[in-house]
Design a protein around this motif. Sequence first.
Motif, short mmCIF file in Angstrom:
data_model
loop_
_atom_site.label_atom_id
_atom_site.label_comp_id
_atom_site.label_asym_id
_atom_site.label_seq_id
_atom_site.Cartn_x
_atom_site.Cartn_y
_atom_site.Cartn_z
N THR A 186 32.94 39.65 24.66
CA THR A 186 32.96 38.35 24.73
C THR A 186 33.78 37.82 25.87
OG1 THR A 186 35.06 38.51 23.64
CG2 THR A 186 33.10 38.30 22.21
N ILE A 187 33.45 36.56 26.28
CA ILE A 187 33.89 35.91 27.17
C ILE A 187 35.09 34.94 26.72
CG2 ILE A 187 33.74 33.88 28.84
CD1 ILE A 187 32.42 36.85 29.92
N GLY A 188 36.31 34.96 27.21
CA GLY A 188 37.54 34.34 26.79
C GLY A 188 37.99 33.14 27.92
N ARG A 189 37.57 33.42 28.87
CA ARG A 189 37.93 32.45 29.96
C ARG A 189 37.18 32.05 31.16
NH1 ARG A 189 41.01 35.02 34.47
NH2 ARG A 189 42.41 33.26 34.72
N ILE A 190 37.27 31.11 31.76
CA ILE A 190 36.55 30.82 33.17
C ILE A 190 37.49 30.66 34.27
CG2 ILE A 190 35.24 29.04 34.38
CD1 ILE A 190 34.51 27.74 31.41
N ALA A 191 37.08 31.30 35.55
CA ALA A 191 38.05 31.46 36.41
C ALA A 191 37.22 31.95 37.85
CB ALA A 191 38.70 33.21 36.34
N ALA A 192 37.92 31.68 38.65
CA ALA A 192 37.34 31.71 40.06
C ALA A 192 37.16 33.22 40.42
CB ALA A 192 38.29 31.06 41.23
#
Length: 351
Positions: free
Chosen positions: A26-32
Motif C-alpha cells: 500500500t501507499i502511505g505517503r507522497i514524497a519527492a
Amino acid sequence: MQISFRLDELVAMVSPVEVRGAYAGTIGRIAALDDAEVGSLSFLGNSKYRSSVATSRASVILVPTDYVGEPGPDQCHLVVAQPSVALALVCARIEHSLWPRPTPGVHPSAVVAPDATISSSATVGPLCVIESGAHVGDRSHLQAQVFVGRNARVGGDCWLAPSSYVATECELGDRVRVHAGTVIGSDGFGYEFVDGQHAKVPQVGTVVVEADVEIGANCTIDRARFNRTVIGQGTKLDNQVQIGHNVVVGRHCILCGMVGVSGSTTIGDYAVIGGQAGLAGHLTVGKGAKIGGQAAVTSDIDPGIFVNGSPALPYQLERRLLVLNRRLPDLFKKVESLAAQIDELKKASDL
C-alpha cells in the motif's frame, strides 16, 4: 497526514496509459523522488529531475509518456500524460478525506441579520457576521470569523477561510475560494490635493469576483471609485496580491505572490504575472501576455509577448541589455586605455 491506497485504487484515480512493473503493498505517503521510501508515491513533474527516477526508492512513480526507463524490483511506473495533474487527482481524494463537507447550518455564535438570505445547504461557522440584505448561496462554507457585508452576495459552492472579508455590495460568483485574511472590497486609494491637504475621494463602486476564482491569503482587492473592480472567471491570485480600484483582470489569468496592480489597469485573458511585479495605473496588458517576476510595467503590453525587467522590456531585449550591462566595467577600462593611447600619440606628434 495518514493515507492508504492500493495500486488498483491509484490506477482508477489517474487512468494511466500504461502500467509498468508491479507493487503489491500500500501507499502511505507522497514524497519527492529523492526523499521517497518504500511505500511512497512520487512523480516526475519536471524534466530536470529525470535522472532521479532510476535511483528513487518510491514504490509507485507517475512518469510522463516520453519516459523510457524501467521500474526496479517491486516498483511500479504509472505512465500518464501529465504527472503533476495526475498527482493532483490523488491529492484531491486526500483533501476530501481531510476536510469533509461540514454539516449545513448556522453556528449559534454567528451574527446574521434578519433579512440576510442563507441557503439551507450552506454552512456558516463560529463568529461569522452576515449583514443586512446579504446572500450566501447553496453549499457554500464560511469558516470561522468570516464577514459578509450589507447586500453582498456569495454564490454557490464557495469556500471562505477564517477572517476573510467580503465588503458591502461586493459579489462572489459560484465556486470561489478565498483564503485567510483576504479583504474584498476595501476602499480604493483615491485622494485629491485640495487646500493643502489630501482630501479623500469617496469609493462608491463594488467588486465582482466571477466563477471559479481562487484568491490566496492576505490579498486585498479594492472596490471601484465607481462601477466595478472585476476578477474574471477562473483567474487565480497567489498570496498577498494587491488589486487597485477599477482594475479589470480577465479570465483564467495567473497573478503570483505580491503582485501589485494600480488602479484602472486592464489585464487581458490568460495573462501570467510573476511574483512582485508592479503595474502602473491606466494600462492595458494584452491577452496571453507574460510579465516576469519583479518587472516594473509602466506602459501598455501587447498581446502574447513576454516582458521582463525594470522598466519592463521585451524579454529577449532585456536579456541582451543585461548581458551588455555586465560588460560595462570592461568596456570602460578599454575606453580609458584607448583614451590614454590617443593622448600618448598626440604627445608624440607634437614633438
